[in-house]
Design a protein around this motif. Structure first.
Motif, PDB file in Angstrom:
ATOM      1  N   TRP A 142      42.908  36.596  28.632  1.00  0.00           N
ATOM      2  CA  TRP A 142      43.770  35.566  28.692  1.00  0.00           C
ATOM      3  C   TRP A 142      44.255  34.279  27.284  1.00  0.00           C
ATOM      4  N   ARG A 143      45.254  34.316  27.104  1.00  0.00           N
ATOM      5  CA  ARG A 143      45.120  33.145  26.367  1.00  0.00           C
ATOM      6  C   ARG A 143      46.192  32.372  25.961  1.00  0.00           C
ATOM      7  N   GLU A 144      46.387  31.144  26.492  1.00  0.00           N
ATOM      8  CA  GLU A 144      47.292  30.201  26.011  1.00  0.00           C
ATOM      9  C   GLU A 144      48.489  30.178  25.401  1.00  0.00           C
ATOM     10  N   SER A 145      49.756  30.046  26.189  1.00  0.00           N
ATOM     11  CA  SER A 145      51.029  30.370  25.080  1.00  0.00           C
ATOM     12  C   SER A 145      51.842  29.257  25.059  1.00  0.00           C
ATOM     13  N   GLU A 146      52.082  28.876  24.062  1.00  0.00           N
ATOM     14  CA  GLU A 146      53.860  27.729  24.525  1.00  0.00           C
ATOM     15  C   GLU A 146      53.954  27.585  25.413  1.00  0.00           C
ATOM     16  N   GLU A 147      54.700  29.371  25.745  1.00  0.00           N
ATOM     17  CA  GLU A 147      55.707  28.924  27.025  1.00  0.00           C
ATOM     18  C   GLU A 147      54.769  28.955  28.241  1.00  0.00           C
ATOM     19  N   GLY A 148      54.194  28.706  28.444  1.00  0.00           N
ATOM     20  CA  GLY A 148      53.338  28.652  29.467  1.00  0.00           C
ATOM     21  C   GLY A 148      52.415  29.719  30.619  1.00  0.00           C
ATOM     22  N   VAL A 149      53.278  30.649  30.278  1.00  0.00           N
ATOM     23  CA  VAL A 149      52.642  32.020  30.974  1.00  0.00           C
ATOM     24  C   VAL A 149      51.984  32.291  29.731  1.00  0.00           C
ATOM     25  N   PRO A 150      50.481  32.989  29.879  1.00  0.00           N
ATOM     26  CA  PRO A 150      49.353  33.514  29.313  1.00  0.00           C
ATOM     27  C   PRO A 150      49.736  34.347  28.708  1.00  0.00           C
ATOM     28  N   HIS A 151      49.337  34.835  27.527  1.00  0.00           N
ATOM     29  CA  HIS A 151      49.455  36.398  26.316  1.00  0.00           C
ATOM     30  C   HIS A 151      48.882  37.099  27.151  1.00  0.00           C
ATOM     31  N   ILE A 152      48.452  38.198  27.563  1.00  0.00           N
ATOM     32  CA  ILE A 152      47.578  39.085  27.356  1.00  0.00           C
ATOM     33  C   ILE A 152      47.415  39.938  26.870  1.00  0.00           C
ATOM     34  N   ALA A 153      45.936  39.499  26.256  1.00  0.00           N
ATOM     35  CA  ALA A 153      45.380  41.071  25.150  1.00  0.00           C
ATOM     36  C   ALA A 153      44.485  42.254  26.386  1.00  0.00           C
ATOM     37  N   TYR A 154      45.421  42.788  26.851  1.00  0.00           N
ATOM     38  CA  TYR A 154      44.523  43.862  27.819  1.00  0.00           C
ATOM     39  C   TYR A 154      43.833  44.771  27.383  1.00  0.00           C
ATOM     40  N   GLU A 155      43.754  44.769  26.154  1.00  0.00           N
ATOM     41  CA  GLU A 155      43.109  45.757  25.560  1.00  0.00           C
ATOM     42  C   GLU A 155      41.445  45.625  24.904  1.00  0.00           C
ATOM     43  N   ASN A 156      41.396  44.348  25.076  1.00  0.00           N
ATOM     44  CA  ASN A 156      40.417  43.555  25.249  1.00  0.00           C
ATOM     45  C   ASN A 156      39.708  43.278  25.901  1.00  0.00           C
ATOM     46  N   CYS A 157      39.409  43.612  27.637  1.00  0.00           N
ATOM     47  CA  CYS A 157      40.199  43.755  29.250  1.00  0.00           C
ATOM     48  C   CYS A 157      38.511  44.445  29.454  1.00  0.00           C
ATOM     49  N   LEU A 158      37.138  44.344  29.422  1.00  0.00           N
ATOM     50  CA  LEU A 158      36.052  44.639  30.439  1.00  0.00           C
ATOM     51  C   LEU A 158      36.546  44.624  31.662  1.00  0.00           C
ATOM     52  N   GLU A 159      37.084  44.470  31.708  1.00  0.00           N
ATOM     53  CA  GLU A 159      37.485  44.923  33.906  1.00  0.00           C
ATOM     54  C   GLU A 159      36.769  44.267  34.607  1.00  0.00           C
ATOM     55  N   CYS A 160      36.237  42.798  34.632  1.00  0.00           N
ATOM     56  CA  CYS A 160      35.180  42.523  35.609  1.00  0.00           C
ATOM     57  C   CYS A 160      36.275  41.306  36.350  1.00  0.00           C
ATOM     58  N   SER A 161      36.989  41.445  36.442  1.00  0.00           N
ATOM     59  CA  SER A 161      37.845  40.812  37.191  1.00  0.00           C
ATOM     60  C   SER A 161      37.789  39.848  37.706  1.00  0.00           C
ATOM     61  N   SER A 162      36.937  38.652  36.455  1.00  0.00           N
ATOM     62  CA  SER A 162      37.019  37.233  36.774  1.00  0.00           C
ATOM     63  C   SER A 162      38.417  36.377  36.619  1.00  0.00           C
ATOM     64  N   CYS A 163      39.041  36.895  35.587  1.00  0.00           N
ATOM     65  CA  CYS A 163      40.415  36.335  35.887  1.00  0.00           C
ATOM     66  C   CYS A 163      40.882  35.877  37.593  1.00  0.00           C
ATOM     67  N   ARG A 164      41.087  37.674  38.031  1.00  0.00           N
ATOM     68  CA  ARG A 164      41.448  37.399  39.348  1.00  0.00           C
ATOM     69  C   ARG A 164      41.330  36.538  40.552  1.00  0.00           C
ATOM     70  N   TYR A 165      39.869  36.156  40.391  1.00  0.00           N
ATOM     71  CA  TYR A 165      39.059  35.601  41.510  1.00  0.00           C
ATOM     72  C   TYR A 165      39.256  34.582  40.835  1.00  0.00           C
ATOM     73  N   ALA A 166      39.204  33.799  39.739  1.00  0.00           N
ATOM     74  CA  ALA A 166      39.580  32.743  39.103  1.00  0.00           C
ATOM     75  C   ALA A 166      40.208  31.851  39.500  1.00  0.00           C
ATOM     76  N   CYS A 167      41.773  32.159  39.493  1.00  0.00           N
ATOM     77  CA  CYS A 167      42.762  31.807  39.756  1.00  0.00           C
ATOM     78  C   CYS A 167      43.268  31.093  40.875  1.00  0.00           C
ATOM     79  N   SER A 168      43.390  29.901  41.526  1.00  0.00           N
ATOM     80  CA  SER A 168      43.555  29.058  42.366  1.00  0.00           C
ATOM     81  C   SER A 168      44.663  29.026  42.835  1.00  0.00           C
ATOM     82  N   HIS A 169      46.040  29.896  42.708  1.00  0.00           N
ATOM     83  CA  HIS A 169      47.269  30.086  42.357  1.00  0.00           C
ATOM     84  C   HIS A 169      47.180  31.822  43.290  1.00  0.00           C
ATOM     85  N   ASP A 170      46.119  32.666  43.387  1.00  0.00           N
ATOM     86  CA  ASP A 170      45.981  33.582  43.957  1.00  0.00           C
ATOM     87  C   ASP A 170      47.326  34.453  42.681  1.00  0.00           C
ATOM     88  N   ASN A 171      47.328  34.517  41.337  1.00  0.00           N
ATOM     89  CA  ASN A 171      49.057  34.612  41.195  1.00  0.00           C
ATOM     90  C   ASN A 171      48.430  35.678  40.121  1.00  0.00           C
TER      91      ASN A 171
END
Length: 103
Positions: free
Chosen positions: A57-86
């Motif tokens: 997950w990388r910040e982008s100028e548009e405000g919606v994170p850029h997602i480089a899914y090919e690097n994902c370790l499937e740890c699911s940290s992003c899912r639990y960290a998002c305080s907006h459940d988004n």
């Protein structure tokens, strides 16, 4: 004395070297997404970006994170960290995704 689990010998010292040993079979489509883009544009904490150990997950100028899914370790940290459940998070299709060399 009980049997002790075998701990693999890791020769690489840096996180980048260790991540390099992870194999990823690309399913062709991202298994990660955001539910509502407008929520990301209003978010100022970027928790998904801060917690990801693989820089998926990388910040982008548009405000919606850029997602480089090919690097994902499937740890699911992003899912639990998002305080907006988004965060949309599913496992990649069968046979695709990450394979760890040492367990």
């Amino acid at each position: 004395m009980s049997a002790q689990p075998k701990t693999p010998q890791v020769d690489n010292d840096s996180m980048e070297d260790r991540l390099y040993t992870v194999k990823y079979n690309d399913p062709g489509d991202s298994h990660l997404d955001v539910k509502v883009s407008d929520i990301c544009m209003q978010c100022d904490s970027y928790d998904c970006v801060r917690v990801c150990p693989a820089n998926v997950w990388r910040e982008s100028e548009e405000g919606v994170p850029h997602i480089a899914y090919e690097n994902c370790l499937e740890c699911s940290s992003c899912r639990y960290a998002c305080s907006h459940d988004n965060v949309v998070w599913t496992y990649p299709e069968t046979g695709a995704g990450v394979t760890f060399k040492h367990g």
